[in-house]
Design a protein around this motif. Structure first.
Motif, PDB file in Angstrom:
ATOM      1  N   SER A  19       0.858  -1.155   0.072  1.00 53.45           N
ATOM      2  CA  SER A  19      -0.003   0.016   0.114  1.00 53.45           C
ATOM      3  C   SER A  19       0.785   1.225   0.104  1.00 53.45           C
ATOM      4  O   SER A  19       0.639   2.027  -0.700  1.00 53.45           O
ATOM      5  CB  SER A  19      -0.849  -0.129   1.201  1.00 53.45           C
ATOM      6  N   HIS A  22       2.214   1.928  -3.356  1.00 51.62           N
ATOM      7  CA  HIS A  22       1.380   2.409  -4.446  1.00 51.62           C
ATOM      8  C   HIS A  22       0.989   3.757  -4.109  1.00 51.62           C
ATOM      9  O   HIS A  22       1.000   4.657  -5.128  1.00 51.62           O
ATOM     10  CB  HIS A  22       0.641   1.425  -4.680  1.00 51.62           C
ATOM     11  N   ASN A  34      -2.525   3.704  -9.418  1.00 57.12           N
ATOM     12  CA  ASN A  34      -1.711   3.378  -8.256  1.00 57.12           C
ATOM     13  C   ASN A  34      -2.251   3.824  -6.848  1.00 57.12           C
ATOM     14  O   ASN A  34      -2.244   3.282  -5.765  1.00 57.12           O
ATOM     15  CB  ASN A  34      -0.268   3.559  -8.574  1.00 57.12           C
ATOM     16  N   GLY A  38      -3.296   1.409  -4.136  1.00 56.94           N
ATOM     17  CA  GLY A  38      -2.801   1.625  -2.670  1.00 56.94           C
ATOM     18  C   GLY A  38      -3.668   1.690  -1.680  1.00 56.94           C
ATOM     19  O   GLY A  38      -3.610   1.022  -0.433  1.00 56.94           O
TER      20      GLY A  38
END
Length: 363
Positions: A19, A22, A34, A38
């Motif tokens: 997470s 991203h 992204n 995330g």
């Protein structure tokens, strides 16, 4: 040593790290997608974090339980939105997308009225509601990936690392794991997932991490994405609806001849990174015009048009005894392919032979 606890920590830790990577857009590609991915992986991690951090506070009437379960209910939505931004980066979320809030609102109300529902009925209702909601978005996301895998062939000459195949595998694992978890909850009274299910998720999470961080930028700078998507003229999607003429018929033949000369003399297909934007620049056309030209004058999409030249080049090299000392991978690179896998798959699709078999048949 508690193996179940170790597996839980590996899953939660892996998802939290993924997470962070991203959200910080460490790969510097597909920024908005992204960001959503995330958020999704952070939400996904809470299914294991609640076991580690909140287990003593998770009675069904506590505020922590209601907030956490509502937060987790949003996981399929953020997953779907991340897929939408990967496949349609020009997307703008507006009030028209407000319908996605209906199911979470209903689920929240269901949790708030928990005291008036029998315990067993509440548990069954929660599982069925959550599972149905998840499957709906997973199937929708899967359909978008399949559409994307067709669409990218209209502007890329390769598909590896941009076809989002890894997300398709996530949808498979989600459906499989949802089935397993549902069956587990119905058939057992245990409060936590079994060690076998957790080990399955360890593998899923780290495979997701590996493939998601290898994801390349999907849409090249300069692509007229809205035109290509809205006027998609891929052969497999043709209909009887009349198409808007981007190039007049009188000019279409001349441009076709110009394109064929360019392909023969300058051999742009030998560039493994060739895409619609780069070829359009060489032709002094817009990407929309070149896409129209290839679809209508050549009768195929960009991917097939370019790769037919690459396969033709590879066949020449494979038949030439002067190149017998070169292995198949070198032949692939010499022909414009960027990997052995894409070379083998494309070559066999267009010739019904593997490159190795073709070489043997030409002896």
């Amino acid at each position: 040593m508690n193996l179940d606890l170790i597996a839980t920590m590996l899953i939660a830790g892996g998802l939290l790290l993924l997470s962070f990577l991203h959200l910080s857009n460490v790969t510097s590609v597909n920024r908005r997608a992204n960001l959503l991915f995330g958020i999704f992986t952070f939400q996904w991690s809470t299914f294991w974090l609640d076991e580690l951090l909140f287990s003593e506070h998770l009675n069904t009437t506590s505020a922590v339980f209601i907030i956490l379960r509502t937060f987790q209910f949003l996981v399929p939505i953020t997953f779907f939105l991340s897929v939408k931004f990967y496949t349609e980066p020009d997307t703008r979320l507006t009030w028209k997308h407000g319908g996605i809030a209906i199911a979470p609102t209903v689920f929240l109300l269901y949790l708030l009225f928990r005291p008036s529902v029998k315990n067993e009925l509440f548990e069954v209702g929660s599982i069925v509601f959550f599972l149905g909601h998840s499957v709906f978005y997973i199937i929708w996301a899967h359909a978008k990936i399949l559409k994307h895998q067709r669409a990218i062939k209209s502007f890329h000459s390769y598909t590896e690392k941009i076809d989002l195949r890894w997300i398709k595998y996530i949808t498979y694992s989600f459906i499989g794991s949802a089935t397993i978890v549902t069956a587990y909850n119905f058939l057992t009274k245990a409060e936590s997932l079994s060690i076998y299910i957790n080990l399955f998720f360890v593998a899923v999470v780290y495979l997701v991490a590996f493939y998601s961080l290898r994801q390349k930028e999907i849409y090249p700078q300069g692509i007229e994405l809205s035109d290509i998507v809205s006027n998609n003229t891929l052969i497999e999607q043709q209909t009887d609806v009349p198409k808007v003429k981007v190039i007049e018929d009188a000019d279409l033949h001349q441009l076709k001849e110009k394109l064929l000369r360019l392909m023969e003399l300058e051999k742009p297909y030998l560039n493994s990174e060739l895409n619609l934007v780069k070829l359009a620049e060489q032709m002094n056309l817009t990407t929309h015009q070149l896409s129209y030209l290839i679809n209508n004058a050549m009768g195929e999409n960009f991917f097939n048009f370019i790769n037919r030249y690459r396969v033709r080049k590879a066949k020449e090299l494979l038949k030439n005894s002067d190149y017998d000392h070169l292995n198949v991978l070198v032949i692939a690179y010499e022909s414009g392919f960027n990997s052995k896998t894409s070379f083998n798959n494309t070559f066999k699709k267009m010739t019904n032979y593997t490159p190795t078999d073709y070489r043997k048949s030409s002896v």
